[in-house]
Design an enzyme around this catalytic site. Structure first.
Site, mmCIF file in Angstrom:
data_model
loop_
_atom_site.group_PDB
_atom_site.id
_atom_site.type_symbol
_atom_site.label_atom_id
_atom_site.label_comp_id
_atom_site.label_asym_id
_atom_site.label_seq_id
_atom_site.Cartn_x
_atom_site.Cartn_y
_atom_site.Cartn_z
ATOM 1 C CE LYS A 27 27.191 28.928 75.508
ATOM 2 N NZ LYS A 27 26.070 27.986 75.360
ATOM 3 N NE ARG A 97 23.917 30.360 80.254
ATOM 4 C CZ ARG A 97 23.184 31.281 79.608
ATOM 5 N NH1 ARG A 97 23.097 31.261 78.307
ATOM 6 N NH2 ARG A 97 22.559 32.231 80.280
ATOM 7 N N GLY A 106 23.221 26.700 68.527
ATOM 8 C CA GLY A 106 21.811 26.321 68.575
ATOM 9 C C GLY A 106 21.537 24.828 68.425
ATOM 10 C CG MET A 108 24.320 20.124 71.545
ATOM 11 S SD MET A 108 25.892 19.723 72.255
ATOM 12 C CE MET A 108 26.700 21.257 72.263
ATOM 13 N NE ARG A 341 28.604 37.266 70.453
ATOM 14 C CZ ARG A 341 27.396 36.789 70.414
ATOM 15 N NH1 ARG A 341 27.204 35.498 70.360
ATOM 16 N NH2 ARG A 341 26.343 37.570 70.422
ATOM 17 C CG HIS A 463 29.476 36.913 27.277
ATOM 18 N ND1 HIS A 463 28.604 37.979 27.381
ATOM 19 C CD2 HIS A 463 30.459 37.300 26.443
ATOM 20 C CE1 HIS A 463 29.036 38.944 26.622
ATOM 21 N NE2 HIS A 463 30.163 38.566 26.022
ATOM 22 C CB SER A 824 49.642 33.556 31.610
ATOM 23 O OG SER A 824 48.558 34.013 32.373
ATOM 24 C CB CYS A 892 45.502 35.647 33.414
ATOM 25 S SG CYS A 892 45.414 34.478 32.048
ATOM 26 C CE1 TYR A 912 50.493 37.382 35.556
ATOM 27 C CE2 TYR A 912 52.851 37.060 35.213
ATOM 28 C CZ TYR A 912 51.538 37.024 34.738
ATOM 29 O OH TYR A 912 51.293 36.620 33.456
HETATM 30 C C1 PEP Z 1 41.233 31.158 31.230
HETATM 31 O O1 PEP Z 1 40.880 30.227 30.521
HETATM 32 O O2 PEP Z 1 41.501 31.031 32.432
HETATM 33 C C2 PEP Z 1 41.355 32.503 30.675
HETATM 34 C C3 PEP Z 1 41.842 33.488 31.395
HETATM 35 O O3 PEP Z 1 40.867 32.682 29.424
HETATM 36 P P1 PEP Z 1 39.326 32.878 29.076
HETATM 37 O O4 PEP Z 1 38.561 32.973 30.339
HETATM 38 O O5 PEP Z 1 39.237 34.104 28.259
HETATM 39 O O6 PEP Z 1 39.052 31.631 28.305
#
Ligand code: PEP
Ligand code: MG
Length: 939
Positions: A27, A97, A106, A108, A341, A463, A824, A892, A912
């Site tokens: 401050k 202050r 908040g 002190m 700020r 799921h 992957s 992935c 990627y």
């Molecule tokens: C994983 O296990 O990261 C994956 C992409 O496969 P799943 O989630 O379908 O098991």
């Protein structure tokens, strides 16, 4: 202002600057910076953190010389403000202050209106032309001082205040008139005397000394200590103490107070935005005594003030090169900036402001890229609750429960407790929220028709979470306080019960669930030009490609529209979720064990025959005829092939659509990975259904059929299905399934090639742990691929690769890379198997507590655990690339859309990341920020 302790312990505001927060606190450094650049701030000075530390060193006593320096600084302040501390006519009233080097909001203490006493209050009343606000400031001072300096509980004063209002039948504090306030001040002082043995001191110098000591002491109050412990902030820094003149906005018609943003924090529009209240103090704005007027209206009503505000706004924004949120007060025609700020803003406005600041030349493109929090981009794209509607719902107590926000976006609809009801309601044209304890593939047709999903169980990779993220629908999971009663068709939380058919609303970003409808707002992607500009800049910078997880042609198109440069995961088992397909995969899996046993027998016998000595031939040939006869007459084998044929047709159609949607770009198609429990009917349900059929005297066929399924499912039940017969293990034991899938992929790709489209399929094998699994499958599948290609007579190539989602696969990456052309990382499973946390159970059962208690810094299913899972990844990348320098490597799992995890993937040199379609823009920005080193790595 030298002190006898050697170091300078007190700084006038103009002597400090923004870089001095260690010494002057955040401050203190902030106001000093404003003073330094010529912004009119109330006069003041800062007592340093070093003084605070010395105070402690001396057993809570001021170091030598400090008090004298403070007194000198106060005299300087009097001269600067033209006011007198403790003076009768024009009294100097100050604030004292706290302010640590690191913000501890908040935690002190601060004392306001210091310098008021029985005498100065009269002068203040005269200046204000009104006794009420002066007496009220005095009343607040006594209350604050007594609480902070003398440690007297606030409640003691609050109850007196309530009594004073009750006695006069008043509702609000500001309705108390001078007589009542005078009486209250007397009563307050009596309480102080009784508890502390003396009243709040009248001498302003005593007030000041005590208040500074209280501010220093507040560095070590239990709140602040706990806060520092929690956030890992050092206890050795101490707090600074900022002493500043109070400025009053209630001295007449040329006074007032307000808050302004240099740009609109909701839309990002470049125009002053905020509220102003003439002849008022800040607390009047909070109390809502009078309606405020918009800053823009000052343009007409007070053009001179408006010009001054605009000039200050522009110079502060220009100085900080960032949109500002500024508090100001006008005292008798003189403008003071009290605080500035970086403004909090919506995601949409953050994007617009970043792009505008770049275009205005205030910041560079790189800085613009760094100004937007990647996660917030998802909010710009998805429907969300209208801010006011949500605030009203909260105010009206409509919040039913809190779960985990698993898939962002907001939705309102009628609660349906099963998928069929969800479909029927949707077919009536109504919006539906599917409410379940948890979901399984049996629910998917309902999920597809629903606006959103709410489950009481399950975590971020359950799921429901995975499916809804793929579909871009809001989802709240793990809402443990919600009891879903499927018999009664109700859901109850915190004493409120909703029935099927009642309207509810869910926010999949925050995990909140509301009773009733909360209006939502959907942005139009065509109007998101600034976002597209920002992402375009990000694309020019980043080296990491961004692919998407997509299971259908629609999702692939959506992903491509969001900028995906490939599909990194097409979960083929998700293609069987549709209502007309599910029975076929269920039948395939239930007959598969028996069928593959017979098929493998025949295969083995044929292989033995080929090498058998002449003496054995007759016996073996007879055995083979018998086996073949068994095969030919087997119902299981017949059903197995029937279902394979049907599924192949479905798959070929899907692959055709996806490959076409991604023409010119790579598409990684993962062969079946169907944890059996996610695909088969639940054993307990089947037992119940059989019992009901028996009790109602149902006839033979139906009952027998149900019993057969029950028995097969019983046989297939696994204790730990996530580590059971799934992924390539099914491919090895029932290779016909993978062969069917490869035929479908290659025939779709070949057909497209024939039609003149350039397609790049990549075939991916899941849950591999040993190179031999890959060898086995590679040999069989490549034969199928080649024969299919020859059938179409086209020139077509594909890649063959694997997921790395089992620690053993990561640790033997060099062997695996000798067969696989790409890796992957299935980081969902890799996390599950590295931590030995069941992804179905951990988040609901204990992970949340782990994070809350700081046992884990974050949920490892959301942000990659760099030290453990990340180390396995690093080994796999290094060894894989050494064995095969051409190896393409991506990720992935859900982490592919998480910014911090993306930063880590960038640092590993992956090719990627693959994310859910709606997170593709998030990943594009995060990848650019990773290249620019703006994103902190996951820890
Ligand atoms: C994983 O296990 O990261 C994956 C992409 O496969 P799943 O989630 O379908 O098991
Ligand atoms: Mg997996």
């Amino acid at each position: 202002m030298a002190t006898t302790t050697g170091g300078k312990l007190v700084y006038r505001l103009e002597e400090g600057n923004a870089s001095m927060s260690q010494l002057l606190g955040g401050k203190g450094a902030g106001v000093s910076e404003m003073a330094r650049i010529g912004i009119p701030v109330p006069p003041g000075f800062v007592i340093t953190t070093e003084a605070c530390l010395k105070y402690y060193e001396r057993g809570r006593k001021f170091p030598a010389g400090l008090w004298d320096t403070i007194v000198q600084s106060m005299h300087h302040l009097e001269a600067e403000s033209g006011k007198e501390f403790g003076g009768k006519g024009n009294p100097l009233i100050i604030s004292v202050r706290s302010g640590a080097p690191i913000s501890m909001p908040g935690m002190m203490d601060t004392v306001l209106n210091l310098g008021t006493n029985d005498v100065t209050v009269l002068g203040m009343a005269k200046l204000m032309g009104n006794e009420r606000p002066a007496l009220d400031a005095y009343r607040r001072f006594i209350q604050g001082f007594a609480n902070i300096v003398l440690g007297i509980e606030k409640d003691k004063f609050e109850s007196l205040l309530d009594q004073a209002k009750e006695k006069r039948s008043l509702k609000f504090d500001y309705e108390l008139q001078p007589d009542a306030l005078r009486e209250l001040i007397g009563n307050f002082q009596d309480v102080v005397k009784e508890i502390a043995g003396h009243p709040v001191p009248q001498d302003p110098w005593d007030q000041l000394r005590d208040a500074i000591q209280a501010v220093f002491s507040s560095w070590n109050n239990p709140r602040a200590t706990t806060y520092r412990q929690h956030y890992g902030i050092s206890h050795d820094m101490g707090t600074a103490c900022v002493v500043m003149g109070m400025v009053f906005g209630n001295l007449g018609p040329d006074s007032g107070t307000g808050v302004m943003f240099t740009r609109n924090p909701a839309t990002g529009e470049k125009a002053l935005y905020g509220d102003f209240l003439v002849n008022a103090q800040g607390e009047d704005v909070v109390a809502g005594i009078r309606n405020t007027q918009s800053i823009l209206s000052l343009q007409q009503d007070s053009p001179d003030l408006y010009r001054q505000l605009e000039e200050k706004a522009r110079s502060l924004e220009g100085h900080y090169r960032e949109v500002q949120d500024i508090e100001f007060t006008m005292e008798s025609g003189k403008l003071f900036i009290l605080q500035t700020r970086t403004a909090k803003r919506t995601a949409a406005s953050a994007v617009k402001i970043a792009v505008d600041l770049v275009r205005e030349g205030v910041i560079t493109r790189e800085e613009g890229i760094g100004r937007v929090v990647p996660d917030e981009i998802a909010q710009v794209l998805l429907p969300r609750f209208d801010v006011e509607a949500k605030a009203k719902a909260l105010k009206d107590g409509k919040r039913l429960a809190q779960g985990l926000g698993a898939s962002p976006g907001a939705a309102t609809g009628v609660a349906a407790m099963d998928p069929n009801t969800a479909v029927s309601i949707a077919e009536l044209g109504k919006k539906v929220i599917l409410v379940r304890p948890e979901t399984s593939p049996d629910d998917v047709h309902g999920i597809i028709k629903a606006q959103g999903v709410l489950t009481s169980r399950g975590g971020m990779t359950s799921h429901a979470a995975v499916v809804t993220r793929g579909l871009g629908k809001p989802c709240v999971v793990g809402c443990e306080e919600l009891h879903v009663d499927l018999e009664a068709r109700t859901a109850t939380a915190n004493g409120t019960t909703i029935k099927e058919g009642d309207v509810i609303s869910v926010d999949g970003a925050t995990g909140e669930v509301f009773v009733g409808s909360v209006a939502t707002f959907s942005p139009n992607p065509a109007e998101l030009t600034e976002l597209n500009t920002l992402l375009g800049w990000a694309d020019e910078v980043r080296t990491l490609k961004v692919w998407a997880n997509a299971d259908t042609p629609e999702q692939a198109k959506e992903a491509r529209a969001y900028g995906a440069e490939g599909i990194g995961l097409c979960r083929t088992e998700h293609m069987f979720f549709a209502e007309e397909r599910l029975p076929h995969i269920q039948r395939l899996l239930t007959v598969g064990t028996e069928a593959s046993r017979l098929l493998r027998n025949a295969e083995q016998l044929t292989a033995t025959l080929e090498k058998a000595p002449a003496t054995e031939l007759e016996r073996l040939n007879a055995l083979l005829s018998e086996t073949n006869a068994n095969l030919a007459s087997s119902e299981a084998v017949k059903a197995f092939y029937e279902e394979l044929t049907k599924l192949e047709a479905f798959q070929a159609e899907d692959f055709y659509g996806i490959l076409l949607a991604m023409e010119g770009l790579p598409v990684v198609i993962r062969l079946l990975d169907a944890p059996l429990h996610e695909f088969l009917p639940r054993y307990v349900d089947l037992v119940k259904e059989v019992a009901v059929l028996e009790a109602t005297g149902a006839s033979g066929d139906e009952l027998e059929g149900k019993k057969r399924i029950r028995d097969v499912v019983e046989e297939l039940i696994e204790i730990n299905p996530m580590m059971g017969h799934r992924g390539c293990r099914v491919g090895v034991t029932m290779p016909e399934i993978y062969e069917m899938q490869v035929r479908a992929i290659v025939s779709a790709a070949a057909q497209l090639t024939k039609e003149g489209h350039a397609v790049h399929p990549e075939i991916m094998i899941p849950v591999v742990s040993h190179v031999n699994e890959l060898h086995f499958l590679h040999d069989r599948l490549e034969k199928v691929a080649e024969s299919t290609r020859v059938l179409f007579n086209v020139d077509l190539s594909h890649k063959f690769g694997t997921m790395i989602e089992v620690p053993r696969a990561a640790l033997t990456a060099s062997e695996i890379a000798s067969v696989a052309q790409f890796f992957s990382f299935g980081s969902n499973d890799l996390t599950q198997m590295t931590f030995a946390y069941s992804r179905d159970d951990a988040e609901v059962k204990f992970l949340r507590e782990y994070v809350e208690r700081g046992v884990l810094p974050v949920d490892p299913f959301t942000t990659l655990d760099v030290k453990g899972v990340g180390r396995l990844m690093r080994i796999a990348v290094e060894e894989g690339r050494t064995a095969n320098p051409e190896l393409e490597i991506g990720i992935c799992g859900e982490h592919g859309g998480d910014p911090k995890s993306i930063a880590f993937c960038h640092s590993l040199g992956l090719n990627y990341v693959s994310a859910s379609p709606f997170r593709v823009p998030v990943a594009r920005l995060a990848a650019a920020q990773s290249t620019l080193g703006q994103l902190k790595l996951a820890e």
